[in-house]
Write a protein that holds these residues in place. Structure first.
Motif, PDB file in Angstrom:
ATOM      1  N   ALA A  62       1.328   9.424   7.728  1.00 26.71           N
ATOM      2  CA  ALA A  62       2.374   9.287   8.736  1.00 26.71           C
ATOM      3  C   ALA A  62       2.700  10.636   9.372  1.00 26.71           C
ATOM      4  N   GLY A  63       2.739  11.698   8.561  1.00 24.40           N
ATOM      5  CA  GLY A  63       3.012  13.039   9.091  1.00 24.40           C
ATOM      6  C   GLY A  63       1.897  13.511  10.012  1.00 24.40           C
ATOM      7  N   GLY A  64       0.651  13.245   9.633  1.00 29.34           N
ATOM      8  CA  GLY A  64      -0.492  13.636  10.462  1.00 29.34           C
ATOM      9  C   GLY A  64      -0.484  12.902  11.801  1.00 29.34           C
ATOM     10  N   VAL A  65      -0.197  11.627  11.764  1.00 29.37           N
ATOM     11  CA  VAL A  65      -0.127  10.847  13.008  1.00 29.37           C
ATOM     12  C   VAL A  65       1.018  11.363  13.872  1.00 29.37           C
ATOM     13  N   GLY A  66       2.155  11.668  13.242  1.00 29.15           N
ATOM     14  CA  GLY A  66       3.307  12.195  13.988  1.00 29.15           C
ATOM     15  C   GLY A  66       2.995  13.534  14.620  1.00 29.15           C
ATOM     16  N   ALA A  67       2.326  14.422  13.873  1.00 31.49           N
ATOM     17  CA  ALA A  67       1.973  15.743  14.412  1.00 31.49           C
ATOM     18  C   ALA A  67       0.981  15.602  15.570  1.00 31.49           C
ATOM     19  N   GLN A  84       0.829  -1.206   0.000  1.00 34.18           N
ATOM     20  CA  GLN A  84       0.000   0.000   0.000  1.00 34.18           C
ATOM     21  C   GLN A  84       0.863   1.256   0.000  1.00 34.18           C
ATOM     22  N   VAL A  85       1.966   1.228   0.772  1.00 36.88           N
ATOM     23  CA  VAL A  85       2.863   2.385   0.805  1.00 36.88           C
ATOM     24  C   VAL A  85       3.518   2.576  -0.559  1.00 36.88           C
ATOM     25  N   ILE A  88       2.572   9.166  -1.514  1.00 34.92           N
ATOM     26  CA  ILE A  88       2.235  10.510  -1.033  1.00 34.92           C
ATOM     27  C   ILE A  88       1.173  10.415   0.070  1.00 34.92           C
ATOM     28  N   THR A  89       0.143   9.638  -0.180  1.00 41.15           N
ATOM     29  CA  THR A  89      -0.920   9.471   0.818  1.00 41.15           C
ATOM     30  C   THR A  89      -0.342   8.880   2.094  1.00 41.15           C
TER      31      THR A  89
END
Length: 120
Positions: free
Chosen positions: A106-111, A94-95, A100-101
């Motif tokens: 991953a960035g949203g979860v990290g933030a 999937q990655v 990009i998705t």
């Protein structure tokens, strides 16, 4: 006078009998106190033995519960490891298919996690 001596003698004999009865009563009370002390000591020893038995049983139950918890945790770890291995390849695909998705997620979860942990 003879009657007075007889009366005094009777009173003295009654007092002597009363003293003997009183001494016997004191001896009986001392004996009872000794019996009560022995019985109380025996009861205390029985209570102590009972408490020791309960403590031993509680210790055995706690050790058994700890062993069971360790086995359950090990089984859970094994299941989680197996699930991760089975699903790791699907996640990689999937990655690779939507990089990009995946990066945005991953960035949203990290933030989100960063905001939670930095609030302290």
């Amino acid at each position: 006078m003879a009657a007075k001596k007889k009366s005094v003698s009777t009173v003295e004999s009654r007092l002597s009998a009363l003293r003997r009865d009183f001494d016997a009563l004191q001896d009986d009370i001392k004996g009872l106190a000794g019996d009560v002390t022995a019985a109380a000591s025996e009861r205390a020893q029985l209570a102590l033995k009972g408490a020791e038995d309960v403590a031993d049983r509680a210790m055995r139950l706690a050790e058994e519960a700890a062993r069971e918890a360790k086995v359950a945790a090990s089984e859970f770890r094994d299941d989680a490891e197996e699930w991760a291995q089975e699903n790791a390849e699907t996640l990689r695909e999937q990655v690779r298919g939507q990089p990009i998705t995946s990066l945005l997620i991953a960035g949203g979860v990290g933030a989100f996690l960063g905001a939670i942990f930095l609030r302290r």
